[in-house]
Design an enzyme around this catalytic site. Sequence first.
Site: not given
Ligand code: FAD
Ligand code: NAD
Length: 406
Positions: A12, A171
């Site tokens: 979810a 972030e």
């Molecule tokens: P998830 O959001 O990871 O959801 C997976 C779900 O599956 C969860 O509810 C989890 O509890 C459940 N689950 C997992 N394993 C099991 C299991 N074994 N059994 C039952 N349930 C399970 N993307 C953007 O577009 N814009 C952003 O600004 C952005 N900011 C981000 C900031 C951070 C800090 C991070 C970490 C990521 C960010 N991303 C952003 C990326 C985005 O969060 C992910 O691409 C997105 O969450 C993927 O959605 P999903 O539905 O695949 O999985």
């Molecule tokens: P990422 O793969 O985008 O970035 C990982 C970073 O870690 C890269 O810059 C890489 O060069 C670095 N790295 C890799 N190996 C390393 C090492 N050994 N030592 C030091 N640095 C190393 O991963 P992310 O930032 O976790 O993002 C994951 C996904 O979530 C991406 O698709 C991103 O676009 C998305 N995301 C989006 C937003 C947003 O849109 N605001 C915010 C957070 C995440």
Amino acid sequence: MLKRPSILVLGAGYGGLSTVVNLQKEFGADAADITLINKNDYHYESTWLHEAAAGTMKPEDVRYDIKDVIDSVKVKFVQATVEAIDVEGKSVKTDNGVFTYDYLVIGLGFEGETFGIEGLDKYALSIANVKAARYIREHIEFQFATWSTEEVKNDDRLTIIVGGAGFTGIEFLGELGNRVPELCKEFDVPREKVRVLCVEAAPMVLPGFDPELVNYAVGQLESKGIEFSIGTPVVEATPEGVNIKKGDDEFEFIKAGTVVWAAGVRGNRLIEATPIESMRARVKVDKDLRAPGYSDVFIVGDCALMINEAVNRPYPPTAQIAMQQGVQAAKNIKALVDGTDTHTFVPDLKGTVCSLGHDDAIGDVFGGKKVTGKKASFMKKMIDNRALYMIGGAGLVLKKGKFNVL
Ligand code: FAD
Ligand code: NAD
């Protein structure tokens, strides 16, 4: 009478919930048996986890109850942890029973990727879910509290290393830039004792992003005392800190009380235990989001991999794409049930906005328009609110939305 199709959705997150709310629109109350399985009885906004991890937002504000956004007449929710997926036998084993399906949607999300680097699994923390985020917040607070009470001060415990200057790392640093002064005040710690260091392997912060926006972000973060070590990959983590590679044979060990690993993601490991071909647990899905060779299995969100043919590289795994995939997966399941053709999923990318704390951000939106500062921050909050709207409508926005826009 024809048997009602049984549709099982795993996870979810953005992908799974978007699939379910759109299946609700596609099917009448008696037209399908729709079941959603998720580990917790709540959804968490993964895109807000850096705020919960830094302590600038309460963990409970990042999540909401699943029952509040699904129609219980049309969808059965089961709280369970998926343990194995049998795509040949069309069943899913959980800690709360075995479930069979006619159509399966896998939306089990991301896990932190450590690339096999020694010690990271054990000694680094990852912003992987809401419980992990809460743990990071409390771990940092514990380090500050311990420093303030210990007789022989260990200043290294006040060093926070963030591995990776991708969007997650930046972030999180943005939040820390605002949170550290608060922590210093709360725990009577002089600001100059605290070190926040971001270590990035690539030669630049936010590799591939617009250089002007990257310069702005680095300048803003440095003005809050955050340091960067660029082009220096982390090669090992120990209980005392991390080893970074500074040259061919040059390494530096940096002691730290907290190491947060934000250097990339992979799909859910459960995928790797199925016969479906995957790369780092991400499945290169067919154009209509089905798993190659399994015409009844759809994959959405971070477990799915799709190539952006314009640049011949995978689309980044994002919430933006996960939610759009959910809409298409629901439509394509309806098409299969109706015996009509499925449609190709085409992402509609609206740009990227990266927050630098609650009051600052950078963005590259609407095909190349650059925004910074409060304007970009306002946009980020509107994007966050839109995600809530797409899943739970105006009610959810009013309940969980971000309205502190100035
Ligand atoms: P998830 O959001 O990871 O959801 C997976 C779900 O599956 C969860 O509810 C989890 O509890 C459940 N689950 C997992 N394993 C099991 C299991 N074994 N059994 C039952 N349930 C399970 N993307 C953007 O577009 N814009 C952003 O600004 C952005 N900011 C981000 C900031 C951070 C800090 C991070 C970490 C990521 C960010 N991303 C952003 C990326 C985005 O969060 C992910 O691409 C997105 O969450 C993927 O959605 P999903 O539905 O695949 O999985
Ligand atoms: P990422 O793969 O985008 O970035 C990982 C970073 O870690 C890269 O810059 C890489 O060069 C670095 N790295 C890799 N190996 C390393 C090492 N050994 N030592 C030091 N640095 C190393 O991963 P992310 O930032 O976790 O993002 C994951 C996904 O979530 C991406 O698709 C991103 O676009 C998305 N995301 C989006 C937003 C947003 O849109 N605001 C915010 C957070 C995440």
